[in-house]
Design a protein around this motif. Structure first.
Motif, PDB file in Angstrom:
ATOM      1  N   LEU A   1     -39.325  -1.300 -30.314  1.00 45.27           N
ATOM      2  CA  LEU A   1     -39.811  -2.035 -28.959  1.00 45.27           C
ATOM      3  C   LEU A   1     -38.752  -1.072 -27.866  1.00 45.27           C
ATOM      4  O   LEU A   1     -39.464  -0.927 -26.903  1.00 45.27           O
ATOM      5  CB  LEU A   1     -39.393  -3.273 -28.876  1.00 45.27           C
ATOM      6  CG  LEU A   1     -40.338  -4.168 -29.726  1.00 45.27           C
ATOM      7  CD1 LEU A   1     -39.959  -5.602 -29.656  1.00 45.27           C
ATOM      8  CD2 LEU A   1     -41.804  -3.961 -29.329  1.00 45.27           C
ATOM      9  N   SER A   2     -37.532  -0.841 -28.342  1.00 47.62           N
ATOM     10  CA  SER A   2     -36.779   0.060 -27.041  1.00 47.62           C
ATOM     11  C   SER A   2     -37.656   1.356 -27.064  1.00 47.62           C
ATOM     12  O   SER A   2     -37.720   1.871 -25.701  1.00 47.62           O
ATOM     13  CB  SER A   2     -35.289   0.117 -27.575  1.00 47.62           C
ATOM     14  OG  SER A   2     -34.968  -1.261 -27.705  1.00 47.62           O
TER      15      SER A   2
ATOM     16  N   ALA B   1     -43.530   1.302 -32.522  1.00 46.49           N
ATOM     17  CA  ALA B   1     -42.795   0.002 -33.117  1.00 46.49           C
ATOM     18  C   ALA B   1     -43.040   0.001 -34.450  1.00 46.49           C
ATOM     19  O   ALA B   1     -42.143   0.028 -35.307  1.00 46.49           O
ATOM     20  CB  ALA B   1     -43.148  -1.050 -32.376  1.00 46.49           C
TER      21      ALA B   1
ATOM     22  N   THR C   1     -35.684  -6.544 -38.559  1.00 49.42           N
ATOM     23  CA  THR C   1     -35.287  -6.674 -37.186  1.00 49.42           C
ATOM     24  C   THR C   1     -34.720  -5.547 -36.348  1.00 49.42           C
ATOM     25  O   THR C   1     -35.032  -5.246 -35.223  1.00 49.42           O
ATOM     26  CB  THR C   1     -34.235  -7.980 -36.989  1.00 49.42           C
ATOM     27  OG1 THR C   1     -33.172  -7.444 -37.997  1.00 49.42           O
ATOM     28  CG2 THR C   1     -34.829  -9.314 -37.622  1.00 49.42           C
ATOM     29  N   LEU C   2     -33.888  -4.797 -36.961  1.00 53.32           N
ATOM     30  CA  LEU C   2     -33.324  -3.561 -36.378  1.00 53.32           C
ATOM     31  C   LEU C   2     -34.644  -2.392 -36.372  1.00 53.32           C
ATOM     32  O   LEU C   2     -34.406  -1.970 -35.155  1.00 53.32           O
ATOM     33  CB  LEU C   2     -32.397  -2.922 -37.224  1.00 53.32           C
ATOM     34  CG  LEU C   2     -31.015  -3.422 -37.295  1.00 53.32           C
ATOM     35  CD1 LEU C   2     -30.130  -2.736 -38.209  1.00 53.32           C
ATOM     36  CD2 LEU C   2     -30.234  -3.462 -36.018  1.00 53.32           C
TER      37      LEU C   2
ATOM     38  N   ARG D   1     -32.735  -7.472 -42.161  1.00 55.27           N
ATOM     39  CA  ARG D   1     -32.032  -6.479 -41.245  1.00 55.27           C
ATOM     40  C   ARG D   1     -32.886  -5.205 -40.930  1.00 55.27           C
ATOM     41  O   ARG D   1     -33.043  -4.775 -39.871  1.00 55.27           O
ATOM     42  CB  ARG D   1     -30.637  -6.062 -41.625  1.00 55.27           C
ATOM     43  CG  ARG D   1     -29.608  -7.179 -41.382  1.00 55.27           C
ATOM     44  CD  ARG D   1     -28.170  -6.769 -41.664  1.00 55.27           C
ATOM     45  NE  ARG D   1     -28.080  -6.039 -42.869  1.00 55.27           N
ATOM     46  CZ  ARG D   1     -27.516  -7.013 -43.965  1.00 55.27           C
ATOM     47  NH1 ARG D   1     -27.581  -8.174 -43.936  1.00 55.27           N
ATOM     48  NH2 ARG D   1     -27.220  -6.244 -45.152  1.00 55.27           N
TER      49      ARG D   1
ATOM     50  N   LYS E   1     -40.786   0.893 -24.827  1.00 59.34           N
ATOM     51  CA  LYS E   1     -40.630   0.599 -23.484  1.00 59.34           C
ATOM     52  C   LYS E   1     -39.583   1.330 -22.681  1.00 59.34           C
ATOM     53  O   LYS E   1     -39.841   1.109 -21.459  1.00 59.34           O
ATOM     54  CB  LYS E   1     -40.277  -0.981 -23.303  1.00 59.34           C
ATOM     55  CG  LYS E   1     -41.081  -1.891 -24.103  1.00 59.34           C
ATOM     56  CD  LYS E   1     -42.404  -1.921 -23.278  1.00 59.34           C
ATOM     57  CE  LYS E   1     -43.562  -2.808 -24.019  1.00 59.34           C
ATOM     58  NZ  LYS E   1     -44.713  -2.521 -23.070  1.00 59.34           N
ATOM     59  N   TRP E   2     -38.677   2.115 -23.212  1.00 61.66           N
ATOM     60  CA  TRP E   2     -37.724   2.724 -22.559  1.00 61.66           C
ATOM     61  C   TRP E   2     -38.184   3.863 -21.473  1.00 61.66           C
ATOM     62  O   TRP E   2     -37.690   4.168 -20.494  1.00 61.66           O
ATOM     63  CB  TRP E   2     -36.565   3.227 -23.438  1.00 61.66           C
ATOM     64  CG  TRP E   2     -35.675   4.062 -22.766  1.00 61.66           C
ATOM     65  CD1 TRP E   2     -35.062   5.357 -22.576  1.00 61.66           C
ATOM     66  CD2 TRP E   2     -34.301   3.298 -22.188  1.00 61.66           C
ATOM     67  NE1 TRP E   2     -34.235   5.708 -21.879  1.00 61.66           N
ATOM     68  CE2 TRP E   2     -33.548   4.556 -21.571  1.00 61.66           C
ATOM     69  CE3 TRP E   2     -34.095   2.199 -21.946  1.00 61.66           C
ATOM     70  CZ2 TRP E   2     -32.508   4.518 -20.849  1.00 61.66           C
ATOM     71  CZ3 TRP E   2     -33.001   1.998 -21.084  1.00 61.66           C
ATOM     72  CH2 TRP E   2     -32.318   3.161 -20.409  1.00 61.66           C
TER      73      TRP E   2
ATOM     74  N   TYR F   1     -40.794   2.635 -36.447  1.00 67.50           N
ATOM     75  CA  TYR F   1     -39.467   2.238 -36.447  1.00 67.50           C
ATOM     76  C   TYR F   1     -39.283   1.296 -37.638  1.00 67.50           C
ATOM     77  O   TYR F   1     -38.366   1.203 -38.295  1.00 67.50           O
ATOM     78  CB  TYR F   1     -38.740   1.905 -34.957  1.00 67.50           C
ATOM     79  CG  TYR F   1     -38.428   3.138 -34.263  1.00 67.50           C
ATOM     80  CD1 TYR F   1     -37.021   3.514 -34.410  1.00 67.50           C
ATOM     81  CD2 TYR F   1     -39.338   3.711 -33.479  1.00 67.50           C
ATOM     82  CE1 TYR F   1     -36.559   4.418 -33.669  1.00 67.50           C
ATOM     83  CE2 TYR F   1     -38.748   4.755 -32.923  1.00 67.50           C
ATOM     84  CZ  TYR F   1     -37.301   5.347 -32.932  1.00 67.50           C
ATOM     85  OH  TYR F   1     -37.216   6.457 -31.968  1.00 67.50           O
TER      86      TYR F   1
ATOM     87  N   LEU G   1     -37.596  -3.208 -35.524  1.00 71.73           N
ATOM     88  CA  LEU G   1     -38.347  -3.930 -34.661  1.00 71.73           C
ATOM     89  C   LEU G   1     -37.723  -3.622 -33.307  1.00 71.73           C
ATOM     90  O   LEU G   1     -38.315  -3.379 -32.112  1.00 71.73           O
ATOM     91  CB  LEU G   1     -38.549  -5.363 -34.846  1.00 71.73           C
ATOM     92  CG  LEU G   1     -39.552  -6.011 -33.648  1.00 71.73           C
ATOM     93  CD1 LEU G   1     -40.770  -5.437 -33.440  1.00 71.73           C
ATOM     94  CD2 LEU G   1     -39.623  -7.537 -33.989  1.00 71.73           C
ATOM     95  N   ALA G   2     -36.381  -3.766 -33.180  1.00 69.07           N
ATOM     96  CA  ALA G   2     -35.750  -3.636 -32.069  1.00 69.07           C
ATOM     97  C   ALA G   2     -35.679  -2.419 -31.418  1.00 69.07           C
ATOM     98  O   ALA G   2     -35.745  -2.036 -30.325  1.00 69.07           O
ATOM     99  CB  ALA G   2     -34.279  -4.316 -31.922  1.00 69.07           C
ATOM    100  N   ALA G   3     -35.612  -1.393 -32.463  1.00 72.02           N
ATOM    101  CA  ALA G   3     -35.529   0.161 -32.034  1.00 72.02           C
ATOM    102  C   ALA G   3     -36.741   0.548 -31.621  1.00 72.02           C
ATOM    103  O   ALA G   3     -37.119   1.283 -30.690  1.00 72.02           O
ATOM    104  CB  ALA G   3     -34.985   0.874 -33.211  1.00 72.02           C
TER     105      ALA G   3
END
Length: 146
Positions: free
Chosen positions: A99-100, A126, A92-93, A89, A103-104, A129, A95-97
């Protein structure tokens, strides 16, 4: 997992993320801050940071506080669920944060030079995070044993 332990671990993960963001990310952006002898300066004080994304100290402090609070709450969610999945977790969290966050800025109508500067540090962002998520997971694993 106890909510207090999860929030504590999330807070430490958030502090890790913000510390790395302040210390590592400027290196990836190749800040051109120099002193009068044309030698690299120490980035210990706010006044020495030549970041065009920061307008003034008050905005910087508010932004930092909001980042710490929101990332604390985000990373604390790693503590909920099966303890054997903390690291998955966290990864993955993170990585998700990451990448966001990388890219945001392209989507929110920033100035062209701000977007170009941020593109130089997408991988670093990335990774920072992910580090915050993994630090949170490691702390949760330690707290689980107690």
């Amino acid at each position: 997992m106890n909510i207090f332990k999860a929030i504590t671990a999330g807070f430490i993960g958030s502090l890790t993320l913000n510390f790395l963001h302040l210390r590592v990310r400027p290196l990836s952006l190749n800040f051109q801050s120099k002193n009068y002898l044309n030698e690299p300066i120490n980035l210990d004080s706010f006044e020495q940071i030549n970041d065009p994304l920061i307008d003034n100290r008050d905005d910087y402090d508010k932004n930092l506080l909001s980042n710490i609070i929101s990332n604390t709450l985000f990373f604390s969610t790693i503590g909920f669920g099966k303890p054997q999945n903390f690291y998955f977790r966290g990864l993955t969290l993170g990585l998700a944060a990451g990448l966001s966050a990388a890219k945001w800025p392209d989507k929110i109508n920033l100035k062209k030079e701000q977007i170009e500067m941020r593109k130089k540090s997408n991988v670093t962002t990335a990774a920072i995070y992910i580090a915050g998520g993994l630090v949170t997971a490691a702390l949760l694993s330690l707290l689980k044993k107690k």
